[in-house]
Design a protein around this motif. Structure first.
Motif, PDB file in Angstrom:
ATOM      1  N   CYS A 262      87.711 -10.918 -41.491  1.00 50.34           N
ATOM      2  CA  CYS A 262      88.074 -12.197 -42.113  1.00 50.34           C
ATOM      3  C   CYS A 262      87.081 -13.286 -41.701  1.00 50.34           C
ATOM      4  O   CYS A 262      86.623 -14.079 -42.529  1.00 50.34           O
ATOM      5  CB  CYS A 262      89.496 -12.546 -41.704  1.00 50.34           C
ATOM      6  N   LEU A 263      86.688 -13.298 -40.415  1.00 52.65           N
ATOM      7  CA  LEU A 263      85.725 -14.313 -39.967  1.00 52.65           C
ATOM      8  C   LEU A 263      84.403 -14.142 -40.708  1.00 52.65           C
ATOM      9  O   LEU A 263      83.752 -15.114 -41.090  1.00 52.65           O
ATOM     10  CB  LEU A 263      85.508 -14.200 -38.451  1.00 52.65           C
ATOM     11  N   GLN A 264      84.023 -12.875 -40.937  1.00 55.19           N
ATOM     12  CA  GLN A 264      82.783 -12.665 -41.684  1.00 55.19           C
ATOM     13  C   GLN A 264      82.904 -13.252 -43.093  1.00 55.19           C
ATOM     14  O   GLN A 264      81.977 -13.868 -43.615  1.00 55.19           O
ATOM     15  CB  GLN A 264      82.460 -11.169 -41.768  1.00 55.19           C
ATOM     16  N   ARG A 265      84.059 -13.086 -43.686  1.00 50.18           N
ATOM     17  CA  ARG A 265      84.242 -13.632 -45.039  1.00 50.18           C
ATOM     18  C   ARG A 265      84.173 -15.156 -45.011  1.00 50.18           C
ATOM     19  O   ARG A 265      83.620 -15.782 -45.912  1.00 50.18           O
ATOM     20  CB  ARG A 265      85.565 -13.163 -45.617  1.00 50.18           C
ATOM     21  N   LEU A 266      84.755 -15.765 -43.987  1.00 51.32           N
ATOM     22  CA  LEU A 266      84.704 -17.229 -43.883  1.00 51.32           C
ATOM     23  C   LEU A 266      83.245 -17.679 -43.755  1.00 51.32           C
ATOM     24  O   LEU A 266      82.835 -18.675 -44.354  1.00 51.32           O
ATOM     25  CB  LEU A 266      85.510 -17.709 -42.675  1.00 51.32           C
ATOM     26  N   ILE A 267      82.480 -16.924 -42.968  1.00 52.02           N
ATOM     27  CA  ILE A 267      81.064 -17.274 -42.775  1.00 52.02           C
ATOM     28  C   ILE A 267      80.325 -17.135 -44.112  1.00 52.02           C
ATOM     29  O   ILE A 267      79.529 -17.987 -44.497  1.00 52.02           O
ATOM     30  CB  ILE A 267      80.434 -16.376 -41.682  1.00 52.02           C
ATOM     31  N   ARG A 268      80.634 -16.052 -44.822  1.00 51.26           N
ATOM     32  CA  ARG A 268      79.995 -15.866 -46.139  1.00 51.26           C
ATOM     33  C   ARG A 268      80.349 -16.990 -47.098  1.00 51.26           C
ATOM     34  O   ARG A 268      79.611 -17.277 -48.039  1.00 51.26           O
ATOM     35  CB  ARG A 268      80.426 -14.526 -46.745  1.00 51.26           C
ATOM     36  N   LEU A 269      81.520 -17.578 -46.884  1.00 50.62           N
ATOM     37  CA  LEU A 269      81.939 -18.688 -47.749  1.00 50.62           C
ATOM     38  C   LEU A 269      81.399 -20.024 -47.239  1.00 50.62           C
ATOM     39  O   LEU A 269      81.859 -21.086 -47.648  1.00 50.62           O
ATOM     40  CB  LEU A 269      83.474 -18.749 -47.824  1.00 50.62           C
ATOM     41  N   ASP A 270      80.440 -19.923 -46.306  1.00 47.70           N
ATOM     42  CA  ASP A 270      79.772 -21.119 -45.795  1.00 47.70           C
ATOM     43  C   ASP A 270      80.675 -22.017 -44.971  1.00 47.70           C
ATOM     44  O   ASP A 270      80.482 -23.231 -44.940  1.00 47.70           O
ATOM     45  CB  ASP A 270      79.207 -21.965 -46.950  1.00 47.70           C
ATOM     46  N   MET A 271      81.666 -21.459 -44.348  1.00 46.73           N
ATOM     47  CA  MET A 271      82.517 -22.296 -43.508  1.00 46.73           C
ATOM     48  C   MET A 271      81.874 -22.392 -42.116  1.00 46.73           C
ATOM     49  O   MET A 271      81.221 -21.453 -41.664  1.00 46.73           O
ATOM     50  CB  MET A 271      83.915 -21.702 -43.415  1.00 46.73           C
ATOM     51  N   PRO A 272      82.071 -23.536 -41.470  1.00 50.21           N
ATOM     52  CA  PRO A 272      81.418 -23.745 -40.167  1.00 50.21           C
ATOM     53  C   PRO A 272      82.138 -23.005 -39.036  1.00 50.21           C
ATOM     54  O   PRO A 272      82.912 -23.591 -38.282  1.00 50.21           O
ATOM     55  CB  PRO A 272      81.507 -25.264 -39.988  1.00 50.21           C
ATOM     56  N   VAL A 273      81.907 -21.683 -38.953  1.00 53.99           N
ATOM     57  CA  VAL A 273      82.561 -20.854 -37.928  1.00 53.99           C
ATOM     58  C   VAL A 273      81.632 -20.762 -36.717  1.00 53.99           C
ATOM     59  O   VAL A 273      80.458 -20.441 -36.873  1.00 53.99           O
ATOM     60  CB  VAL A 273      82.839 -19.439 -38.485  1.00 53.99           C
ATOM     61  N   PRO A 274      82.120 -21.042 -35.507  1.00 55.87           N
ATOM     62  CA  PRO A 274      81.254 -20.925 -34.327  1.00 55.87           C
ATOM     63  C   PRO A 274      80.784 -19.478 -34.121  1.00 55.87           C
ATOM     64  O   PRO A 274      81.442 -18.540 -34.593  1.00 55.87           O
ATOM     65  CB  PRO A 274      82.165 -21.352 -33.178  1.00 55.87           C
ATOM     66  N   LEU A 275      79.704 -19.334 -33.352  1.00 53.21           N
ATOM     67  CA  LEU A 275      79.149 -18.001 -33.054  1.00 53.21           C
ATOM     68  C   LEU A 275      80.268 -17.041 -32.611  1.00 53.21           C
ATOM     69  O   LEU A 275      81.041 -17.356 -31.705  1.00 53.21           O
ATOM     70  CB  LEU A 275      78.124 -18.150 -31.920  1.00 53.21           C
ATOM     71  N   SER A 276      80.333 -15.886 -33.260  1.00 55.04           N
ATOM     72  CA  SER A 276      81.398 -14.924 -32.950  1.00 55.04           C
ATOM     73  C   SER A 276      80.806 -13.524 -32.819  1.00 55.04           C
ATOM     74  O   SER A 276      79.938 -13.135 -33.603  1.00 55.04           O
ATOM     75  CB  SER A 276      82.449 -14.903 -34.066  1.00 55.04           C
ATOM     76  N   ILE A 277      81.287 -12.811 -31.839  1.00 57.56           N
ATOM     77  CA  ILE A 277      80.827 -11.430 -31.611  1.00 57.56           C
ATOM     78  C   ILE A 277      82.040 -10.512 -31.726  1.00 57.56           C
ATOM     79  O   ILE A 277      83.099 -10.816 -31.182  1.00 57.56           O
ATOM     80  CB  ILE A 277      80.267 -11.270 -30.180  1.00 57.56           C
ATOM     81  N   ALA A 278      81.857  -9.398 -32.443  1.00 56.32           N
ATOM     82  CA  ALA A 278      82.989  -8.482 -32.626  1.00 56.32           C
ATOM     83  C   ALA A 278      82.824  -7.226 -31.781  1.00 56.32           C
ATOM     84  O   ALA A 278      81.723  -6.675 -31.688  1.00 56.32           O
ATOM     85  CB  ALA A 278      83.105  -8.115 -34.097  1.00 56.32           C
ATOM     86  N   LEU A 279      83.922  -6.777 -31.181  1.00 56.86           N
ATOM     87  CA  LEU A 279      83.940  -5.498 -30.443  1.00 56.86           C
ATOM     88  C   LEU A 279      84.790  -4.508 -31.236  1.00 56.86           C
ATOM     89  O   LEU A 279      85.921  -4.843 -31.615  1.00 56.86           O
ATOM     90  CB  LEU A 279      84.610  -5.677 -29.072  1.00 56.86           C
ATOM     91  N   PRO A 280      84.264  -3.319 -31.447  1.00 56.38           N
ATOM     92  CA  PRO A 280      85.017  -2.364 -32.282  1.00 56.38           C
ATOM     93  C   PRO A 280      86.136  -1.652 -31.510  1.00 56.38           C
ATOM     94  O   PRO A 280      86.190  -1.707 -30.283  1.00 56.38           O
ATOM     95  CB  PRO A 280      83.951  -1.353 -32.690  1.00 56.38           C
ATOM     96  N   PHE A 281      86.989  -0.957 -32.278  1.00 59.92           N
ATOM     97  CA  PHE A 281      88.135  -0.245 -31.689  1.00 59.92           C
ATOM     98  C   PHE A 281      87.697   0.725 -30.582  1.00 59.92           C
ATOM     99  O   PHE A 281      88.324   0.799 -29.535  1.00 59.92           O
ATOM    100  CB  PHE A 281      88.879   0.594 -32.744  1.00 59.92           C
ATOM    101  N   ILE A 282      86.614   1.496 -30.867  1.00 58.60           N
ATOM    102  CA  ILE A 282      86.264   2.538 -29.876  1.00 58.60           C
ATOM    103  C   ILE A 282      85.896   1.906 -28.550  1.00 58.60           C
ATOM    104  O   ILE A 282      86.199   2.438 -27.493  1.00 58.60           O
ATOM    105  CB  ILE A 282      85.091   3.469 -30.319  1.00 58.60           C
ATOM    106  N   GLU A 283      85.232   0.758 -28.641  1.00 55.54           N
ATOM    107  CA  GLU A 283      84.846   0.043 -27.431  1.00 55.54           C
ATOM    108  C   GLU A 283      86.093  -0.403 -26.647  1.00 55.54           C
ATOM    109  O   GLU A 283      86.204  -0.194 -25.439  1.00 55.54           O
ATOM    110  CB  GLU A 283      84.046  -1.177 -27.895  1.00 55.54           C
ATOM    111  N   VAL A 284      87.034  -0.980 -27.367  1.00 58.19           N
ATOM    112  CA  VAL A 284      88.222  -1.522 -26.711  1.00 58.19           C
ATOM    113  C   VAL A 284      89.047  -0.376 -26.110  1.00 58.19           C
ATOM    114  O   VAL A 284      89.592  -0.481 -25.020  1.00 58.19           O
ATOM    115  CB  VAL A 284      89.049  -2.374 -27.700  1.00 58.19           C
ATOM    116  N   ARG A 285      89.069   0.723 -26.843  1.00 55.61           N
ATOM    117  CA  ARG A 285      89.814   1.877 -26.324  1.00 55.61           C
ATOM    118  C   ARG A 285      89.157   2.372 -25.030  1.00 55.61           C
ATOM    119  O   ARG A 285      89.841   2.696 -24.061  1.00 55.61           O
ATOM    120  CB  ARG A 285      89.830   2.983 -27.387  1.00 55.61           C
TER     121      ARG A 285
END
Ligand code: PEP
Ligand code: MG
Length: 865
Positions: free
Chosen positions: A27-50
């Motif tokens: 969803c954050l990626q979509r907001l960024i694509r829509l040119d919304m001012p989203v602060p720098l964000s880093i995503a961690l995937p499921f396998i990493e969290v597991r």
């Protein structure tokens, strides 16, 4: 430490799938694509969290590199579907003495200290799991640091990389906890559902210039009507504005106080523009979390607006009407079972009511049922087709199946977010929690109220989950308010579905409800239910006790007009829509008095001695009544009963035609297992029809069919089909007899069976497509081989279950029939099948299809943003 290539910065072009990184990251990626001012964000995937949950230590130092010399970040959960929940967001990670000093230059010492203190407090409680009492409101920064050190025997961690590591580990482990797992599974998450995490640069709501935070949405979450809602608070963070007791602003101009629109018109306008773009771009009604940082707007997060079922339908319809999504998608967005909640009646506020307990209104709607004190008892009760209310001190995860089975839940303890409340809302079951003052004894099976009244297992009560009340007896109800959105939605569902949906209805009230929910007709009218009322019961008992055929005929003659009038009422209400009437089915002893007082009353009414009555009861007793003298067996051995019923049906048909409601009744023979049974009963019904035609001089059509409830009837369906016009699968009994599993007693061990994977699900709840389903397919094939145009349907409880409906449609069933309140859900399920599976249905073999359905059953329908 290992460097982790899976950390991904969320940019417009990054490869981020919600199946790997979760819905929030996507969803954050979509907001960024829509040119919304989203602060720098880093995503961690499921396998990493597991991996983190099982001990892996991610390289948080390099993760923090992009966040500058004084990193200040938040971590948010990102499950595959936002509804599946996750641990709470942690803000202000990175605060330490150095960062505080650095920030003090720009935002001032007080604001910097506040951020640091907040972080210490939330880290201590959420991550280190220390008692909240050690961190009271109003505590100073030094106080919080000292409290941490004294509880943990070590100083508060200073290094942002260490802080982040601990936050990630605690969130990863929280997701793996048993309670979290059960809660999400109750919402349809598969056992192995993963959690992603999003690390985001903090946008500070504290500091110089206009700073603050807020939440905005564009609908009312209860009704779905378009409306700007939310709050903003200066010098605040996260969702503080929503809980602030003072100082929060309205968003739009409001008579009650100052608004963001007035104070910061440009920011307000910018928010509306983002909202409008977000609605179209994300194709959803979103709740947007935003921060104002020295006058600049930042969009931190957006989630699907949490909403009631009613609002869910309205939003789907509005989005389709605004051409944001196609109608098909609108139909796919609502879970069939969610419609049940929407349709729940409410207690009539103007009718007298007897309140025995008050508590918290935890899940809306009202329902009446018999008290049960345990989950297995609830399952047993439901398997018998009886509505029950589960009464507990409080519920725990082991009660989930019982809550599924109950129509309402009442607990003595708990609050709005207690287990019972959360689960009941998820299930759409009316629920009252925290009804303190009740003394519940599960062992004694009693519930004692404050005023000393004692309720026992089996007593009827009503739960008003909208007001938080427990009422004695069956309260007067008002039907649910169905708005235009619902009507439009159901009309679309009807347009897309290719399966008939009828209702199981025995009373005029049921029939009216069925019509209101646009059922195509009545698929099962259980005529025995018409004989349980007081005046009829006595006559019925006289019939059962008759010494000879003549006495029996006399009693039946008194029952005839009652039956005829009941049926006539149904025919008139249904206005020509088909009505399928099942001939008398239960064992006779069900009508006999159960206790000494009842025996005495009957003896008096019939002028018999008590011992004579007891002898007769004894003579009728069977070891296995469900496998004994019931259904067609009674029809064959005491044929006068079916003769009377056939006559009532035909006389009502003639009268209905006279009154302008012509009908071609469908007569269904229960519990058959041999074609000869059908031949015999059909022969008698045909002669009654001929007699009524001759007596009245009126012609009428009718159909005769069977309810397939025994494995033998399914196997011999080919030859039975020769004698009938339709066949309906009574999957309640068919399941009972295929498994050799008592539908009345299975609740006792069903939980253990499902838990240990012996059965994937309770087969009385979801059709066992591998076993009972195979029998059904065999029957359908053999019957259709004999008679291609034979009408086939299902009228067991499974007829209202989405998975079972999918199977029935695949098997070529013409219609499903279920309880009136399940009709809209069944219709929607049928429409969703057409929309989602049309191409697959043509291609897949039956076994591929069954395998896919079994898999789908675990994952539920896709409903993420
Ligand atoms: C059935 O057995 O599936 C059925 C519909 O009949 P009843 O529930 O009345 O036994
Ligand atoms: Mg049955």
């Amino acid at each position: 430490m290992q460097k982790l290539p899976e950390f991904v910065e969320i940019t417009p072009s990054a490869s981020i799938a919600s199946s790997a990184y979760g819905a929030r990251a996507k969803c954050l990626q979509r907001l960024i694509r829509l040119d919304m001012p989203v602060p720098l964000s880093i995503a961690l995937p499921f396998i990493e969290v597991r991996a983190i949950a099982s001990g892996h230590r991610p390289d948080t130092k390099s993760l923090l590199e992009g966040f500058g010399q004084f990193p200040l970040i938040s971590v948010r959960p990102s499950a595959e579907t936002s509804d599946w929940g996750g641990p709470g967001t942690i803000l202000n990670i990175g605060m330490n003495a150095a960062t505080t000093a650095h920030l003090a230059d720009t935002i001032g010492q007080e604001a910097a200290d506040k951020l640091y203190r907040r972080f210490v407090q939330s880290f201590s409680v959420e991550v280190a799991r220390l008692d909240t009492e050690a961190f009271p409101p109003g505590q100073s920064l030094d106080g919080a640091l000292a409290a941490y050190e004294s509880e943990m025997d070590e100083p508060f961690p200073d290094d942002p990389a260490v802080q982040l590591l601990e936050v990630l580990r605690s969130m990863a482990r929280a997701w793996e906890g048993t309670t979290a797992r059960l809660l999400r599974q109750a919402k349809g998450a598969p056992a192995e559902a993963g959690l992603g995490l999003v690390v985001q640069r903090m946008a500070l709501g504290l500091g110089q210039g206009e700073c603050g935070s807020g939440v905005i949405q564009f609908i009312d979450q209860a009704t779905g009507a378009k409306q700007i809602k939310g709050r903003y608070k200066s010098q605040a963070q996260g969702r503080e504005a929503l809980t602030a007791e003072a100082g929060a602003l309205y968003l739009t101009r409001d008579k009650r106080g100052e608004s963001l629109e007035e104070r910061c018109p440009e920011i307000y306008a910018e928010l509306l523009a983002h909202g409008a773009r977000g609605r179209i771009g994300l194709r959803e009604e979103m709740q947007i979390e935003f921060t104002v940082e020295d006058g600049a707007l930042r969009i931190l997060d957006a989630v699907r607006v949490p909403r009631s079922s009613r609002a869910g339908v309205r939003v789907a319809v509005d989005l389709a009407n605004d051409e944001v999504i196609p109608r098909q998608e609108a139909l796919m967005r609502v879970e069939p079972q969610a419609l049940g909640e929407l349709l729940h009646p409410q207690v009539d506020p103007d009718a007298p009511k007897d309140v025995f307990a008050s508590g918290i209104a935890a899940s809306p709607g009202a329902a009446t049922g018999r008290i049960v004190f345990s989950a297995p008892a609830a399952q047993t009760c439901a398997a018998q087709g009886d509505a029950c209310v589960l009464v507990r001190h409080e519920t725990s995860p082991e009660d989930i199946r019982g809550m599924h089975a109950a129509v309402g839940v009442l607990t003595e303890r708990g609050g709005v977010t207690s287990h019972a409340a959360v689960i009941a809302r998820g299930l759409g079951v009316p629920c009252v929690v925290g009804a303190s003052g009740l003394a519940i004894s599960s062992r004694e099976k009693t519930m004692t109220t404050v005023d000393g009244r004692v309720f026992r297992e089996g007593d009827v009560i009503t739960i008003d989950g909208s007001r938080g009340e427990g009422l004695a007896g069956e309260a007067a109800m008002l039907p649910a308010t169905l708005d235009d959105g619902f009507a439009t939605f159901m009309a679309w569902a009807e347009e897309f579905s290719d399966l008939g949906v009828r209702a199981n209805a025995d009373t005029p009230q049921d029939a009216e409800t069925s019509l209101r929910f646009q059922a195509d007709g009545i698929g099962l009218c259980r005529t025995e239910h018409m004989f349980f009322e007081d005046d009829r019961l006595t006559v019925m008992r006289e019939m059962i006790f008759a010494d000879d055929a003549e006495d029996r005929r006399a009693a039946l003659e008194r029952l005839l007009p009652m039956q005829r009038e009941d049926l006539l009422a149904l025919f008139e209400i249904m206005e020509g829509k088909p009505v399928c009437i099942r001939l008398f089915d239960p064992p006779l002893h069900e009508f006999l008095p159960q206790n000494r007082e009842g025996v005495r009353q009957l003896a008096e009414a019939m002028d018999l001695s008590v011992s004579r009555v007891n002898q007769r009861i004894e003579a009728l007793r069977e070891f296995n009544p469900m496998l004994g003298m019931r259904g067609v067996r009674l029809g064959i051995t005491v044929p006068e009963i079916y003769d009377m019923q056939a006559r009532a049906i035909f006389e009502a048909t003639v009268e209905a035609a006279r009154r302008g409601a012509p009908i071609e009744p469908e007569i269904m023979i229960p519990l058959v297992s041999a074609k000869r049974e059908v031949e015999l009963v059909k022969g008698r019904i045909d002669s009654v029809a001929a007699a009524v035609r001759a007596e009245t001089g009126c012609d009428f059509g009718y159909q005769i069919g069977v309810i397939v409830e025994t494995p033998r009837a399914a196997l011999r369906a080919g030859e039975i089909a020769d004698h009938v016009d339709f066949m309906s699968f009574g999957t309640n009994d068919l399941t009972q007899m295929t498994y050799g599993l008592s539908r009345d007693d299975a609740g006792r061990f069903m939980g253990a069976y499902v838990q240990q994977g012996v059965y994937p699900e309770d087969p009385f709840h979801i059709l066992d497509i591998e076993g009972v389903g195979e029998l059904l397919l065999i029957a359908a094939d053999r019957a259709r081989a004999t008679k291609r145009d034979l009408t086939m349907s299902i009228c067991g409880e499974h007829g209202g279950n989405a998975d079972s409906i999918a199977f029935c449609r695949m098997a070529g069933i013409d219609y499903v029939s279920c309880s009136p309140f399940r009709v809209p859900g069944a219709r929607l399920a049928a429409a969703q099948l057409v929309i989602s599976e049309a191409p697959e249905r043509q291609k897949a073999t039956l076994s591929q299809w069954i395998a896919r359905r079994l898999k789908l059953r675990q994952g539920g329908l896709p409903n993420e943003v």
